[in-house]
Design an enzyme around this catalytic site. Sequence first.
Site, PDB file in Angstrom:
ATOM      1  N   GLN A   1       0.672  -1.077   0.000  1.00 33.61           N
ATOM      2  CA  GLN A   1      -0.123  -0.143   0.088  1.00 33.61           C
ATOM      3  C   GLN A   1       0.942   1.305  -0.002  1.00 33.61           C
ATOM      4  OE1 GLN A   1      -3.244  -0.192  -0.833  1.00 33.61           O
ATOM      5  NE2 GLN A   1      -3.749  -2.035   0.066  1.00 33.61           N
ATOM      6  N   SER A   2       0.495   2.284   0.767  1.00 34.71           N
ATOM      7  CA  SER A   2       1.334   3.615   0.645  1.00 34.71           C
ATOM      8  C   SER A   2       2.664   3.680   1.489  1.00 34.71           C
ATOM      9  CB  SER A   2       0.731   4.488   1.320  1.00 34.71           C
ATOM     10  OG  SER A   2      -0.716   4.786   0.526  1.00 34.71           O
ATOM     11  N   MET A   3       3.449   2.596   1.634  1.00 34.86           N
ATOM     12  CA  MET A   3       4.636   2.358   1.970  1.00 34.86           C
ATOM     13  C   MET A   3       5.370   2.679   0.827  1.00 34.86           C
ATOM     14  SD  MET A   3       5.185  -0.299   5.094  1.00 34.86           S
ATOM     15  CE  MET A   3       5.313  -1.787   4.071  1.00 34.86           C
TER      16      MET A   3
END
Length: 398
Positions: free
Chosen positions: A120-122
């Site tokens: 995801q947004s990592m």
Amino acid sequence: MTSYRNSEPAPPIMQGSPPKMVPPKLDWDRGPWNRWAFQHIREILPTVEVWRGNGHRCRFERTEVDLDALPVSDSTGKPTTLAGLLDETYTDGFLVLKDGKIAYERYCNGMTERTLHLSQSMAKSVTGSVFGILAGRGLIDPALPVTTYLPELETTGWAGASVQHVLDMTSGARFSEEYTDRYSDIGQVDVASGWKPVPPGSDPAFEWPSHMFELILRLKETSRPHGAAFEYRSIQTDVLAFIMERVTGKRLAQLVSEELWQKLGADESACFTVDSAGYAIADGGFNATLRDYGRFGQLILDNGGGVVPADWIEATRTGRHGPDFNPSLPEGSYRNQFWIEDPRSRALMCRGVFGQLIQIDWNTRMVVVKLSSYPDFTSIAFSVATLKAVHAIAAALA
């Protein structure tokens, strides 16, 4: 449907031939489907490899401590153990590195050391780190306008914004990050990125974007002056990635491979999901193993390890702090695609919806990675309990 924790029997998703239960295309990222899907992205979406290369593998030494029974608080504030919290918060993998050595490692929900897990947004922090490498070489100047590199954006909400505004998510381009609204801007990202089909019952007169750059070109409005305030908007990372591709002539997956993944000694090749134009989704489509996320975090903790410029990391640790910055990080801030925990520790964090986390703390010489599959996009209670547990681990290992 019910979402199942590690201690509960899970539904037979994708078991048997043909499988009895197949994740629905509209909801594969929701519970309980994400308990399977986040570890099997290459089986349900088009992807491109982030090659690890033929070079060295960075082997971790192990100085393991059994922290299963470590007293922590659960999401309601009641006493539990670390093992209990990991189960409560739908953990798939959990890793603690202390002084660059594995102190604690757990795999749950069928995950193994070779499993690639959706970031995801990592992915934003991975993208931002490679951006820092290119900026350190003078290939991109963050102080220049975005349109210096992408002149097509002169007619969009990014006109007049600097690249640094985009890095810090303070550009004024209007974009709605409403995850539960399939028709919001982030809902359109789901379609443009190839993650989801057009929702059934959509207005036939509305033309859904066919790829990510088409969506970016459609975002014409601003909601505030550039630089006036932080607002978390995933599309900003994709603008950065297109700048990186434009100045280098290379696709994002190749850049991450050559500039980062081959140099940090990854165990496994990673991958990105790609849209219909072959663009790797910079804002959330990256997938890697638990230990390789740890290697990335350790590289940042080692002040870039000669790969990411140390002055870029130092600048990243100095963000714009303010009250109520984020519900689960009230003293937090954001800089260069990383979260900053608070102005005292200046610990960096990579965060993603459904419970993805890399926490990098120079004071404790610790990197903690948590890969999860929450039933909901976010949970403030889970996030707060997890961060408190990280601090309890640090005290136990001090």
